[in-house]
Design a protein around this motif. Structure first.
Motif, PDB file in Angstrom:
ATOM      1  N   ASP A   1      31.737  12.167  25.843  1.00 45.32           N
ATOM      2  CA  ASP A   1      30.914  13.175  25.189  1.00 45.32           C
ATOM      3  C   ASP A   1      31.259  14.549  25.757  1.00 45.32           C
ATOM      4  N   GLU A   2      31.832  15.403  24.926  1.00 44.90           N
ATOM      5  CA  GLU A   2      32.276  16.721  25.390  1.00 44.90           C
ATOM      6  C   GLU A   2      31.126  17.686  25.618  1.00 44.90           C
ATOM      7  N   SER A   3      29.930  17.370  25.130  1.00 43.36           N
ATOM      8  CA  SER A   3      28.804  18.305  25.258  1.00 43.36           C
ATOM      9  C   SER A   3      28.353  18.480  26.710  1.00 43.36           C
ATOM     10  N   LEU A   4      28.793  17.587  27.618  1.00 45.09           N
ATOM     11  CA  LEU A   4      28.444  17.718  29.032  1.00 45.09           C
ATOM     12  C   LEU A   4      29.411  18.628  29.785  1.00 45.09           C
ATOM     13  N   HIS A   5      30.401  19.175  29.066  1.00 47.44           N
ATOM     14  CA  HIS A   5      31.336  20.179  29.589  1.00 47.44           C
ATOM     15  C   HIS A   5      32.247  19.668  30.702  1.00 47.44           C
ATOM     16  N   ASN A   6      32.486  18.364  30.767  1.00 47.88           N
ATOM     17  CA  ASN A   6      33.465  17.846  31.716  1.00 47.88           C
ATOM     18  C   ASN A   6      34.852  17.989  31.110  1.00 47.88           C
ATOM     19  N   ILE A   7      35.844  18.170  31.972  1.00 51.91           N
ATOM     20  CA  ILE A   7      37.203  18.411  31.487  1.00 51.91           C
ATOM     21  C   ILE A   7      38.205  17.564  32.262  1.00 51.91           C
ATOM     22  N   THR A   8      39.326  17.309  31.605  1.00 50.34           N
ATOM     23  CA  THR A   8      40.488  16.727  32.280  1.00 50.34           C
ATOM     24  C   THR A   8      41.668  17.655  32.028  1.00 50.34           C
ATOM     25  N   ILE A   9      42.662  17.553  32.895  1.00 50.14           N
ATOM     26  CA  ILE A   9      43.899  18.296  32.682  1.00 50.14           C
ATOM     27  C   ILE A   9      45.071  17.353  32.923  1.00 50.14           C
ATOM     28  N   GLU A  10      46.188  17.639  32.249  1.00 55.77           N
ATOM     29  CA  GLU A  10      47.404  16.834  32.435  1.00 55.77           C
ATOM     30  C   GLU A  10      47.769  16.787  33.912  1.00 55.77           C
ATOM     31  N   LYS A  11      48.030  15.610  34.403  1.00 51.95           N
ATOM     32  CA  LYS A  11      48.426  15.348  35.791  1.00 51.95           C
ATOM     33  C   LYS A  11      47.306  15.624  36.795  1.00 51.95           C
ATOM     34  N   GLY A  12      46.100  15.875  36.303  1.00 49.08           N
ATOM     35  CA  GLY A  12      44.946  16.028  37.182  1.00 49.08           C
ATOM     36  C   GLY A  12      44.379  14.655  37.535  1.00 49.08           C
TER      37      GLY A  12
ATOM     38  N   ASN B   1      48.076  12.795  28.722  1.00 48.18           N
ATOM     39  CA  ASN B   1      47.613  13.019  27.351  1.00 48.18           C
ATOM     40  C   ASN B   1      46.159  13.500  27.309  1.00 48.18           C
ATOM     41  N   SER B   2      45.870  14.582  28.006  1.00 46.77           N
ATOM     42  CA  SER B   2      44.519  15.147  28.044  1.00 46.77           C
ATOM     43  C   SER B   2      44.210  15.877  26.745  1.00 46.77           C
ATOM     44  N   LYS B   3      43.042  15.565  26.157  1.00 45.29           N
ATOM     45  CA  LYS B   3      42.567  16.242  24.950  1.00 45.29           C
ATOM     46  C   LYS B   3      41.137  16.705  25.193  1.00 45.29           C
ATOM     47  N   LYS B   4      40.528  17.325  24.175  1.00 44.51           N
ATOM     48  CA  LYS B   4      39.206  17.933  24.350  1.00 44.51           C
ATOM     49  C   LYS B   4      38.162  16.930  24.817  1.00 44.51           C
TER      50      LYS B   4
END
Length: 195
Positions: free
Chosen positions: A124-135, A148-151
């Protein structure tokens, strides 16, 4: 504090509801090394040992933990990833894991890739958590590298050792997992969203 390097699998022996709490009894090969009041990560959830009996021990999850994690989906016989807290001075082989699950994710794809496995998770993107490539990301307590990080989704690649020694081997499309996002990414996201 944990590293996301799983020590062993435990098996859920008993689940008891007690008001808003759940008491879980886990059978494990590391039980004889545990102590009352010790913190152990269970699928990435930091829980305190409250009782020990032979090869099993009991932990308690409160309402807040039940709300934010996949613990309400656990059943007797389920295999749980276990990791004891890291020792000061040990190598940090995974990444810094707090044992505080941020949210539940859902497995939306599993693919065998000629000796390794790829899993894709949606959240659920509404919690504002993020991933980044190679993170870094923690899935059910396992420290992994994001690909393969997406929204609101990401993938991870699993080596055979991780597949055999964690509960990833039991994942299928629809499996609910615990996600702990990278602690630095959480602070950056919070700062960005407070502007």
């Amino acid at each position: 504090m944990f590293t996301g390097i799983i020590e062993t699998l435990g098996t859920v022996q008993e689940i008891k509801k007690d008001k808003d709490n759940i008491h879980l009894t886990i059978d494990s090969s590391i039980t004889d090394e545990l102590q009352i009041d010790q913190s152990v990560a269970h699928n990435g959830i930091c829980l305190t040992v409250v009782a020990i009996n032979d090869s099993s021990y009991t932990v308690t999850a409160i309402g807040e933990t039940i709300k934010k994690t996949n613990i309400s989906y656990w059943k007797t016989g389920d295999q749980i990833n276990l990791e004891r807290a890291m020792k000061l001075g040990d190598r940090l082989d995974g990444h810094i894991v707090q044992g505080h699950v941020d949210q539940i994710g859902t497995c939306i794809a599993t693919d065998e890739a000629n000796g390794s496995w790829h899993y894709t998770f949606e959240y659920d993107e509404s919690l504002h958590n993020i991933t980044i490539e190679k993170g870094s990301i923690t899935v059910n307590g396992v420290s992994l590298t994001v690909v393969n990080s997406k929204k609101n989704e990401f993938s991870v690649a699993i080596i055979p050792y991780t597949f055999e020694h964690t509960n990833f081997k039991n994942f299928e499309v629809g499996t609910k997992v615990n996600l702990e996002f990278d602690v630095i990414g959480k602070y950056v996201s919070r700062l960005y969203n407070n502007k």
